[in-house]
Scaffold this motif. Structure first.
Motif, PDB file in Angstrom:
ATOM      1  N   LYS A  63       0.836  -1.204   0.000  1.00 12.01           N
ATOM      2  CA  LYS A  63       0.000   0.000   0.000  1.00 12.01           C
ATOM      3  C   LYS A  63       0.873   1.258   0.000  1.00 12.01           C
ATOM      4  N   GLU A  64       1.895   1.219   0.827  1.00 14.14           N
ATOM      5  CA  GLU A  64       2.790   2.371   0.945  1.00 14.14           C
ATOM      6  C   GLU A  64       3.544   2.629  -0.361  1.00 14.14           C
TER       7      GLU A  64
ATOM      8  N   MET B 110       1.758  11.862   6.533  1.00 12.44           N
ATOM      9  CA  MET B 110       1.350  11.097   5.360  1.00 12.44           C
ATOM     10  C   MET B 110       2.012  11.623   4.097  1.00 12.44           C
TER      11      MET B 110
ATOM     12  N   ASP C  90       5.445  10.410   3.835  1.00 13.23           N
ATOM     13  CA  ASP C  90       5.526   9.053   3.311  1.00 13.23           C
ATOM     14  C   ASP C  90       5.454   9.038   1.791  1.00 13.23           C
ATOM     15  N   ARG C  91       4.620   9.904   1.251  1.00  9.36           N
ATOM     16  CA  ARG C  91       4.424   9.894  -0.207  1.00  9.36           C
ATOM     17  C   ARG C  91       5.669  10.366  -0.948  1.00  9.36           C
TER      18      ARG C  91
END
Lengths: 211, 273
Positions: free
Chosen positions: A126-127, B1, B4-5
């Motif tokens: 997913k990551e 988040m 993370d991307r």
């Protein structure tokens, strides 16, 4: 059977692996004593991992299913000869890998590929997918499908031995020593093959990697 | 988040995606059914006996090629050695008149002389003292003088076997009888015809001239061309016999010396002193 012999041979360093090897050996002893049904526990435990290895080697779901079943049948037929010099999973993997290599050599010219669905619920997957598809306007499913095909193509361009090393190390997470035991070669050979295979894959998959 | 991307995606990450490729749960139901059927078939199926051999040879798997090569080499050495020192039976069988002598044990077979003589008369074969020379350069007369009856033990393929044992078989007896009949009916006449035929053949061979012998070599043609003007200048007469005699006397050194001194080009003749 002394567990130290197994540990010395396979370098099962982590306690989990050690417990796993001991538990497998106990089941194998039951099967050798005549409890055939105990083998089902080994099948249930290892079928997905063995299938994953064979699938990544062959790139074909049906072939992978057949080869995985054959590996279990061969292991079942020869289980009375298993002496415990290596751990059961190393022995089983060796059977599966050798069967796959033999099959791939025979059917090199008539191979066709079929892709499994990526389990997007798995956290790591997913990551990674999220990191790859954060750009706007990208159809996520189509992109993942394209990446999957590209990955498969790149893997199939590797030689059988290099593909095996990459699959066992990167996909299944085995150590160099375990791979050397399975492939019956030295650790140096495993490292060399892994390095070379990664170089080729890097060149093939460069557009999909993000710095 | 968002942090993370923005993480870099490496090759290991891409390969880790392969771990997430999993078949649907219903796939495993079918897989288990098929595996169960194969397992039962394997239980029922009789395994070949060599599968149950102890795994003694399993450790030798990686040495198959070197072991095979060594075995082939050893076999070749043994075969060659046995071939070279293969002894010819030198002692006659007791009680028989067959004497087989060999010059040396390592001698080629073509040089082995086998002397066989009969001292005892058999029931239906006339006694005959025979010397069979197997040498390839042996004269033909020797072979023509050899009696056929002495060949019987050799035909039987047992040099060391006694003639009595050989002749005891019906086949040997019939062969001996047939050969004796042929021998008495005019073997010598037949062989004499063969000799005359070969002599005629040899005579024809000597009369024929090879086509290559009729050809004059380019060197001889060249020499004749050089000699003819030279002889003419020396003798001054066009007699063929004289010219030939003079040409024979001219040494090669003088010939080539003259050639180098006399040169002709177009309508000019150049002489160097």
């Amino acid at each position: 059977m002394d567990a130290t012999k197994i540990l010395g041979k396979t370098l099962v360093a982590s306690p989990e692996r050690r417990q796993e090897a001991d538990a497998d050996l106990a089941i194998v002893r039951q099967v050798q004593a005549g409890d055939v049904a105990a083998f089902d526990r080994l099948i249930t435990k290892y079928r997905e991992r063995v299938f994953g290895i064979v699938y990544n080697l062959s790139g074909n779901r049906e072939d992978a299913a057949d080869l995985t079943q054959d590996a279990f049948i061969k292991a079942f037929q020869s289980i009375h000869r298993f002496g415990g010099q290596s751990s059961f999973f190393t022995w089983l993997y060796r059977i599966a890998v050798n069967s796959s290599l033999s099959h791939l050599r025979k059917s090199r010219l008539r191979s066709f590929f079929s892709l499994e669905r990526i389990d997007s619920d798995e956290p790591v997957a997913k990551e990674i997918i999220a990191a790859l598809t954060d750009k706007t306007g990208v159809d996520r499913d189509a992109y993942v499908r394209e990446l999957q095909e590209k990955l498969n193509d790149a893997m199939q361009k590797l030689s059988i031995r290099h593909r095996t090393v990459v699959t066992l190390f990167e996909v299944d997470g085995l150590s160099h020593q375990e791979i050397a035991d399975i492939m019956d070669c030295s650790v140096g050979t495993v490292r060399s093959r892994l390095h070379y295979a990664k170089q080729l894959l890097q060149a093939e998959l460069q557009p999909y990697m993000r710095r | 988040m968002s942090h993370d991307r923005k993480r870099p995606v490496t090759l290991e990450d891409l390969l880790r995606l392969k771990r997430a490729e999993r078949p649907a749960p219903e796939f495993w139901d079918r897989f288990d059914r098929e595996l169960r059927a194969k397992q039962l078939a394997a239980l029922v199926q009789k395994r070949p006996w060599w599968r149950d051999l102890p795994p003694v040879f399993a450790g030798l798997r990686r040495y198959h090629v070197p072991l095979g090569a060594a075995a082939v080499l050893a076999l070749t050495v043994v075969a060659v050695r046995n071939y070279v020192v293969m002894p010819v039976p030198a002692t006659p069988a007791p009680g028989t008149g067959l004497a087989v002598t060999s010059r040396t044990e390592t001698q080629p077979i073509s040089e082995i002389a086998i002397e066989s003589s009969r001292t005892e008369a058999s029931s239906n074969v006339a006694p005959l003292a025979v010397v069979a020379a197997v040498e390839t350069d042996a004269p033909v007369e020797n072979s023509s003088a050899m009696g056929f009856s002495s060949v019987i033990p050799l035909i039987a393929g047992t040099l060391g076997a006694s003639p009595a044992a050989v002749e005891s078989t019906p086949l040997a007896r019939s062969m001996a009888a047939n050969l004796a009949a042929v021998e008495t009916a005019g073997t010598r006449m037949l062989l004499g015809r063969v000799d005359t035929f070969e002599a005629r053949l040899d005579g024809n061979r000597s009369n024929t001239i090879e086509p290559l012998q009729q050809m004059t070599s380019p060197a001889e043609v060249r020499l004749a061309r050089y000699r003819s003007p030279l002889v003419a200048t020396i003798s001054g007469e066009p007699n063929d016999r004289t010219g030939e005699r003079i040409a024979r006397r001219i040494s090669d050194d003088r010939l080539y010396d003259q050639i180098s001194r006399i040169g002709a080009r177009g309508d000019r003749v150049q002489v160097r002193f």
